[in-house]
Write an enzyme that holds these catalytic residues in place. Structure first.
Site, PDB file in Angstrom:
ATOM      1  N   HIS A 152      -0.773   8.824  23.707  1.00  0.00           N
ATOM      2  CA  HIS A 152      -1.015   7.387  23.589  1.00  0.00           C
ATOM      3  C   HIS A 152      -2.476   7.129  23.281  1.00  0.00           C
ATOM      4  O   HIS A 152      -3.330   7.965  23.532  1.00  0.00           O
ATOM      5  CB  HIS A 152      -0.610   6.661  24.879  1.00  0.00           C
ATOM      6  CG  HIS A 152      -1.214   7.256  26.109  1.00  0.00           C
ATOM      7  ND1 HIS A 152      -0.676   8.361  26.730  1.00  0.00           N
ATOM      8  CD2 HIS A 152      -2.308   6.941  26.829  1.00  0.00           C
ATOM      9  CE1 HIS A 152      -1.417   8.682  27.781  1.00  0.00           C
ATOM     10  NE2 HIS A 152      -2.428   7.833  27.857  1.00  0.00           N
ATOM     11  N   CYS A 153      -2.733   5.971  22.717  1.00  0.00           N
ATOM     12  CA  CYS A 153      -4.110   5.583  22.434  1.00  0.00           C
ATOM     13  C   CYS A 153      -4.165   4.076  22.240  1.00  0.00           C
ATOM     14  O   CYS A 153      -3.143   3.416  22.095  1.00  0.00           O
ATOM     15  CB  CYS A 153      -4.635   6.286  21.180  1.00  0.00           C
ATOM     16  SG  CYS A 153      -3.851   5.730  19.656  1.00  0.00           S
TER      17      CYS A 153
END
Length: 156
Positions: free
Chosen positions: A72-73
């Site tokens: 995720h980011c």
């Protein structure tokens, strides 16, 4: 948008659900995710998504064990949360906590500001993926459509 309305159903599109994706490495998996998101929305830079995913991995692997990773980011300028679900043709090394190769990936790309929603989704995903039977069902899917509906219809 209130936190309660952010569910996996709301963030995962059939176009970003891919079954048995070919990937030879963790880096390639992250590149593939970035490319897929960019194909669905050309305003989102695949290079930037990839770099942000890589930066996040450098803080610690998102491989949560048992063949599962939740990379995720955050992304500047993103209006909504984007989810990408992949099963991989074969497991790849992901520096997971149990050192098992990963073959089930759910990526989350969230707006820079979204913090509580982001954490809420991560915990929803971790909870779903904690169910080994559910994960095995996902792994048995042979096409994107069945993978998508199985992900959404798991009322675990």
């Amino acid at each position: 948008m209130s936190d309660t309305s952010l569910t996996i159903e709301n963030i995962l599109a059939p176009e970003l659900t891919l079954c048995r994706a070919p990937a030879s490495s963790k880096k390639r998996v992250l590149e593939f995710i970035a490319e897929q998101v960019n194909q669905q929305d050309a305003s989102l830079s695949d290079t930037q998504i990839f770099n942000n995913l890589i930066s996040r991995e450098r803080l610690g692997s998102t491989g949560i064990g048992q063949g599962i990773a939740i990379p995720h980011c955050r992304l500047e300028g993103l209006e909504r949360v984007v989810g990408v679900l992949l099963t991989l043709e074969e497991g790849v090394g992901f520096d997971a906590i149990d050192n098992q190769p990963v073959d089930l990936v759910f990526a989350l790309i969230v707006p820079k500001e979204a913090t509580s929603e982001h954490l809420e989704l991560l915990s929803q995903l971790a909870e779903k993926f904690n169910d080994r039977g559910f994960c095995n069902q996902l792994r048995q899917c042979t096409d994107a459509q069945s993978l998508y509906s199985r992900m959404l219809n798991s009322n675990s």
